[in-house]
Design a protein around this motif. Structure first.
Motif, PDB file in Angstrom:
ATOM      1  N   GLU A 151       0.841  -1.208   0.000  1.00  0.00           N
ATOM      2  CA  GLU A 151       0.000   0.000   0.000  1.00  0.00           C
ATOM      3  C   GLU A 151       0.872   1.253   0.000  1.00  0.00           C
ATOM      4  OE1 GLU A 151      -4.335  -1.026   1.931  1.00  0.00           O
ATOM      5  OE2 GLU A 151      -2.795  -0.228   3.270  1.00  0.00           O
ATOM      6  N   VAL A 152       1.948   1.233   0.796  1.00  0.00           N
ATOM      7  CA  VAL A 152       2.855   2.382   0.836  1.00  0.00           C
ATOM      8  C   VAL A 152       3.500   2.594  -0.531  1.00  0.00           C
ATOM      9  CG1 VAL A 152       5.034   3.229   1.796  1.00  0.00           C
ATOM     10  CG2 VAL A 152       3.327   2.210   3.312  1.00  0.00           C
ATOM     11  N   LYS A 153       3.854   1.512  -1.192  1.00  0.00           N
ATOM     12  CA  LYS A 153       4.469   1.604  -2.517  1.00  0.00           C
ATOM     13  C   LYS A 153       3.532   2.293  -3.506  1.00  0.00           C
ATOM     14  CE  LYS A 153       6.391  -1.324  -6.190  1.00  0.00           C
ATOM     15  NZ  LYS A 153       6.659  -2.730  -6.613  1.00  0.00           N
ATOM     16  N   ASN A 154       2.236   2.027  -3.399  1.00  0.00           N
ATOM     17  CA  ASN A 154       1.263   2.606  -4.324  1.00  0.00           C
ATOM     18  C   ASN A 154       0.807   4.004  -3.897  1.00  0.00           C
ATOM     19  OD1 ASN A 154       1.245   0.289  -5.940  1.00  0.00           O
ATOM     20  ND2 ASN A 154      -0.264  -0.709  -4.632  1.00  0.00           N
ATOM     21  N   ALA A 155       1.140   4.421  -2.667  1.00  0.00           N
ATOM     22  CA  ALA A 155       0.735   5.744  -2.183  1.00  0.00           C
ATOM     23  C   ALA A 155       1.661   6.815  -2.753  1.00  0.00           C
ATOM     24  CB  ALA A 155       0.771   5.778  -0.653  1.00  0.00           C
ATOM     25  N   SER A 156       1.111   8.022  -2.881  1.00  0.00           N
ATOM     26  CA  SER A 156       1.917   9.131  -3.414  1.00  0.00           C
ATOM     27  C   SER A 156       2.908   9.645  -2.383  1.00  0.00           C
ATOM     28  CB  SER A 156       0.999  10.270  -3.862  1.00  0.00           C
ATOM     29  OG  SER A 156       0.097   9.846  -4.862  1.00  0.00           O
ATOM     30  N   LEU A 174      10.385   1.738  20.957  1.00  0.00           N
ATOM     31  CA  LEU A 174      10.009   2.814  20.034  1.00  0.00           C
ATOM     32  C   LEU A 174       8.936   2.282  19.103  1.00  0.00           C
ATOM     33  CD1 LEU A 174      10.786   5.728  18.881  1.00  0.00           C
ATOM     34  CD2 LEU A 174      12.142   4.457  17.199  1.00  0.00           C
ATOM     35  N   VAL A 175       7.799   2.956  19.031  1.00  0.00           N
ATOM     36  CA  VAL A 175       6.723   2.526  18.133  1.00  0.00           C
ATOM     37  C   VAL A 175       6.809   3.330  16.845  1.00  0.00           C
ATOM     38  CG1 VAL A 175       5.008   4.144  19.074  1.00  0.00           C
ATOM     39  CG2 VAL A 175       4.250   2.079  17.905  1.00  0.00           C
ATOM     40  N   LEU A 176       6.602   2.651  15.727  1.00  0.00           N
ATOM     41  CA  LEU A 176       6.614   3.302  14.414  1.00  0.00           C
ATOM     42  C   LEU A 176       5.252   3.115  13.764  1.00  0.00           C
ATOM     43  CD1 LEU A 176       8.053   4.717  12.058  1.00  0.00           C
ATOM     44  CD2 LEU A 176       8.858   2.465  11.307  1.00  0.00           C
ATOM     45  N   VAL A 177       4.619   4.237  13.395  1.00  0.00           N
ATOM     46  CA  VAL A 177       3.311   4.236  12.737  1.00  0.00           C
ATOM     47  C   VAL A 177       3.449   4.927  11.386  1.00  0.00           C
ATOM     48  CG1 VAL A 177       0.920   5.058  12.873  1.00  0.00           C
ATOM     49  CG2 VAL A 177       2.072   4.232  14.935  1.00  0.00           C
ATOM     50  N   LEU A 178       2.865   4.332  10.352  1.00  0.00           N
ATOM     51  CA  LEU A 178       2.914   4.893   8.997  1.00  0.00           C
ATOM     52  C   LEU A 178       1.560   5.502   8.642  1.00  0.00           C
ATOM     53  CD1 LEU A 178       4.720   1.935   7.151  1.00  0.00           C
ATOM     54  CD2 LEU A 178       5.727   3.800   8.465  1.00  0.00           C
ATOM     55  N   ARG A 179       1.596   6.695   8.062  1.00  0.00           N
ATOM     56  CA  ARG A 179       0.371   7.369   7.623  1.00  0.00           C
ATOM     57  C   ARG A 179       0.464   7.615   6.110  1.00  0.00           C
ATOM     58  NH1 ARG A 179      -3.704  11.127   9.934  1.00  0.00           N
ATOM     59  NH2 ARG A 179      -4.352  12.605   8.334  1.00  0.00           N
ATOM     60  N   TYR A 180      -0.590   7.234   5.406  1.00  0.00           N
ATOM     61  CA  TYR A 180      -0.617   7.394   3.955  1.00  0.00           C
ATOM     62  C   TYR A 180      -2.059   7.303   3.472  1.00  0.00           C
ATOM     63  CZ  TYR A 180      -0.847   2.299   4.365  1.00  0.00           C
ATOM     64  OH  TYR A 180      -1.206   1.019   4.721  1.00  0.00           O
ATOM     65  N   ILE A 181      -2.261   7.575   2.189  1.00  0.00           N
ATOM     66  CA  ILE A 181      -3.574   7.442   1.565  1.00  0.00           C
ATOM     67  C   ILE A 181      -3.587   6.129   0.798  1.00  0.00           C
ATOM     68  CG2 ILE A 181      -5.219   8.452  -0.059  1.00  0.00           C
ATOM     69  CD1 ILE A 181      -3.993  11.174   0.540  1.00  0.00           C
ATOM     70  N   ASP A 182      -4.522   5.230   1.123  1.00  0.00           N
ATOM     71  CA  ASP A 182      -4.535   3.904   0.503  1.00  0.00           C
ATOM     72  C   ASP A 182      -5.142   3.957  -0.903  1.00  0.00           C
ATOM     73  OD1 ASP A 182      -7.294   3.991   0.710  1.00  0.00           O
ATOM     74  OD2 ASP A 182      -7.425   2.587   2.374  1.00  0.00           O
ATOM     75  N   PRO A 183      -5.138   2.845  -1.639  1.00  0.00           N
ATOM     76  CA  PRO A 183      -5.679   2.849  -3.007  1.00  0.00           C
ATOM     77  C   PRO A 183      -7.150   3.225  -3.101  1.00  0.00           C
ATOM     78  CG  PRO A 183      -4.291   0.919  -2.664  1.00  0.00           C
ATOM     79  CD  PRO A 183      -4.435   1.585  -1.329  1.00  0.00           C
ATOM     80  N   HIS A 184      -7.883   3.135  -1.973  1.00  0.00           N
ATOM     81  CA  HIS A 184      -9.297   3.527  -1.970  1.00  0.00           C
ATOM     82  C   HIS A 184      -9.477   4.981  -1.537  1.00  0.00           C
ATOM     83  CE1 HIS A 184     -10.237  -0.700  -2.558  1.00  0.00           C
ATOM     84  NE2 HIS A 184      -9.510  -0.996  -1.482  1.00  0.00           N
ATOM     85  N   ASN A 185      -8.370   5.727  -1.485  1.00  0.00           N
ATOM     86  CA  ASN A 185      -8.356   7.151  -1.133  1.00  0.00           C
ATOM     87  C   ASN A 185      -8.818   7.414   0.298  1.00  0.00           C
ATOM     88  OD1 ASN A 185      -7.478   8.105  -3.748  1.00  0.00           O
ATOM     89  ND2 ASN A 185      -9.531   7.620  -4.500  1.00  0.00           N
ATOM     90  N   ASN A 186      -8.560   6.461   1.195  1.00  0.00           N
ATOM     91  CA  ASN A 186      -8.829   6.631   2.618  1.00  0.00           C
ATOM     92  C   ASN A 186      -7.518   6.874   3.353  1.00  0.00           C
ATOM     93  OD1 ASN A 186     -11.642   6.082   2.383  1.00  0.00           O
ATOM     94  ND2 ASN A 186     -11.173   3.900   2.262  1.00  0.00           N
TER      95      ASN A 186
END
Length: 622
Positions: A151-156, A174-186
């Protein structure tokens, strides 16, 4: 008889004609066909009927094993998703106390004859041991991470949130959280992993983060990381030697965001800590919960008279202060009656009676009641802003409106504070006691409101890359249509060089002049408007800027939610689990919805499990 295969051809003068003639012969065509089919036909499958039967039997056994393993995976998912202990047959005391996992497996076996028969007769692979559980957890974690990375690969664009805490074993996590827009634009905020640290200094944290980012963003994709959000600790926010600086040196577009929820807590701390009377008020307020929490008899009287527990306070979480203020304000008379009951009952020791008497005098004190009323008016607005900042789908444009409403509400409270000797609506009926005069009380109340307003203006003002949000703030479109915000555009393009300045300016001019865009309340809403109307090809730069704003996290609430899960999973009785097991259980708990949405999740796990190592049980089809 073919001369090509027996005596050969020596007439070179007519070789071309002989080749053409030979290509038309049956012998040539037969041999060409045999050559093409060489190695493609499985002779054993064609000739050996016994082999066919063995393949069929093998695949039927694989079907059965995969069915059993899928049921066991479901049990592991359920226990992991709800933070229930996983215990296997190879652990102690399972005969008397089989645990939730084995109990769930046995329940499914009672409903599934194939699984029931397997558990009774299996000798090679039963599937309920702790070793198999750990291997399945590793496979589940890998499947989830691979899906997130895809999903990250396909995100802008991508943004990260990180925070550190100490677990029950006093290990730094240490916690790591990723934020991005998924292929369904959510908008998605995905837990990625807990990273163990030797210590929490800037070098260690930055090195750990960049090692993970190197895996998440391979070479050539560094520009996708557009934001990094932390809680504002000196180690994280240092402009020269902090984590954000070290990450930005490698990922030049990764702008730093100081968590806005954390900043709101700091605003409330600063608004109260420098005024001694206010600091004393909150110290006294915290004493209510402490008094009742020290004795079961006291709590029993509280439940009997008030029928409502008193929440404690926290130095860093101002929503706890809010709950304490509201509870004491709304149940003031009943709490007073509770303290009087404790004093008059004769069932309590002298220390309890003396402390109860002190609380009675405190609640009848004019100054205490004045501040209680003041903060009862202020805290709901703090709570409302705090709860909004905890949401995942907020963006900098939307937050601008929230902050305006918050400061407007505080200003209204300040303006309502009466002047002169009358204290108006900010006064509860009390007994007259020596203390602050009305004018001094009102001066302190105004000082509290002024401090909140000034710190909110300072901390919540958008500078540097956050100025880009003003370009897409709906309530400013009419103003921008008259005077284009050149300075904000220049700052935006400087912060995000990937944007085409000339095209972005043209697109924004059209947006400002169109009334349909002005109704959108935030970047998420505006982006959805563009996508729903298929305008992303026309407004390419505006959509890119909107994706940057939507991807940029304004709080680290998700990272803190992960810490809550950590505390539930790694407890005093389960403090020796490995880091891989911890990460797998955390993924199952935090990302339950993601796991349900992954197509053929169990099949993917089984495929990985089957190829992980050589196994005596059969899981791969022939």
């Amino acid at each position: 008889m073919c001369p090509w295969t027996v005596i050969g051809v020596n007439d070179m003068k007519h070789l071309s004609n002989k080749i053409k003639k030979h290509e038309c012969t049956k012998a040539h065509m037969t041999n060409t066909f045999k050559l093409a089919m060489l190695g493609k036909a499985n002779i054993a499958a064609q000739l050996d009927q016994g082999y066919k039967i063995s393949v069929k039997k093998h695949n039927e056994e694989v079907d059965k094993n995969r069915h059993v393993l899928s049921k066991i995976i479901d049990c592991v998912k359920f226990c992991g998703g709800f933070d229930l202990a996983l215990r296997g047959h190879d652990e102690a005391d399972t005969s008397d106390n089989p645990g939730v996992f084995l109990g769930l497996v046995n329940l499914l076996a009672s409903l599934d004859s194939v699984l029931e028969d397997h558990l009774k007769t299996a000798t090679v692979f039963k599937g309920t041991s702790k070793t198999v559980q750990n291997e399945l957890l590793d496979c589940m974690l890998s499947v989830c991470k691979d899906y997130i990375l895809e999903e990250v690969k396909n995100a802008s664009y991508l943004a990260i949130q990180a925070d550190e805490t100490t677990d029950i074993s006093t290990h730094c996590q240490l916690v790591l959280v990723l934020r991005y827009i998924d292929p369904h634009n959510n908008v998605q905020e995905r837990f990625f992993e807990f990273i163990p640290l030797q210590n929490a200094n800037a070098d260690t944290v930055a090195t750990a983060l960049m090692e993970r980012l190197g895996t998440i963003l391979p070479d050539g994709q560094q520009g996708k990381l557009i934001a990094q959000a932390y809680d504002g600790a000196a180690v994280m926010r240092g402009a020269k030697g902090g984590v954000q600086r070290k990450v930005k040196d490698v990922y030049s577009s990764a702008h730093y965001i100081h968590c806005y929820a954390h900043q709101l807590n700091l605003i409330m701390q600063q608004a109260t800590s420098h005024i001694p009377k206010i600091r004393t008020f909150f110290s006294d307020l915290g004493g209510f919960a402490a008094f009742f929490s020290r004795s079961f008899k006291r709590t029993a009287i509280l439940d009997q008279v008030v029928a409502h527990r008193l929440p404690g306070t926290s130095t860093t979480r101002w929503n706890f202060h809010s709950r304490a203020v509201n509870t004491v304000y709304e149940h003031k008379e009943n709490i007073l009656r509770c303290f009087q009951t404790i004093r008059d009952s004769g069932d309590f020791d002298p220390i309890t009676v003396r402390e109860a008497g002190g609380f009675v005098r405190m609640m009848e004190d004019e100054v205490f009641c004045f501040f209680l009323t003041l903060f009862h008016k202020i805290m709901p607005h703090v709570d409302m802003l705090f709860s909004q900042l905890q949401k995942r789908n907020i963006d900098s444009v939307y937050i601008t409106g929230l902050i305006k409403r918050f400061t407007s509400s505080i200003q209204t409270i300040r303006d309502s504070i009466p002047s002169g000797e009358s204290s108006g609506s900010l006064q509860l009926p009390t007994k007259k006691r020596r203390g602050l005069g009305h004018e001094e009380q009102q001066l302190l109340a105004r000082e509290v409101c002024d401090t909140i307003l000034s710190h909110a203006k300072e901390r919540f003002s958008f500078t540097k890359h956050l100025i880009s949000s003003t370009l897409l703030q709906g309530d400013l479109f009419q103003q921008h249509s008259r005077t284009f915000p050149e300075a904000a555009l220049e700052t935006t393009v400087e912060a995000y060089p990937l944007l085409d300045k000339a095209k972005l300016k043209t697109e924004l001019s059209l947006v400002y002049d169109n009334d349909q865009f002005r109704a959108c309340s935030g970047a998420v809403t505006l982006l959805q408007f563009f996508l729903d109307n298929n305008l992303q090809e026309t407004f390419t730069e505006t959509v890119s800027l909107l994706k940057v704003l939507v991807t940029t996290p304004m709080a680290t609430a998700e990272a803190e939610r992960c810490f809550s899960t950590l505390k539930r999973i790694k407890t005093f009785l389960r403090n020796s689990m490995t880091q891989d097991r911890l990460n797998a259980l955390a993924m199952l708990s935090i990302e339950k919805k993601l796991i349900r949405s992954i197509p053929d999740f169990n099949t993917r796990v089984i495929e990985r499990f089957a190829t992980q190592k050589e196994r005596r049980a059969k899981f791969l089809y022939k």
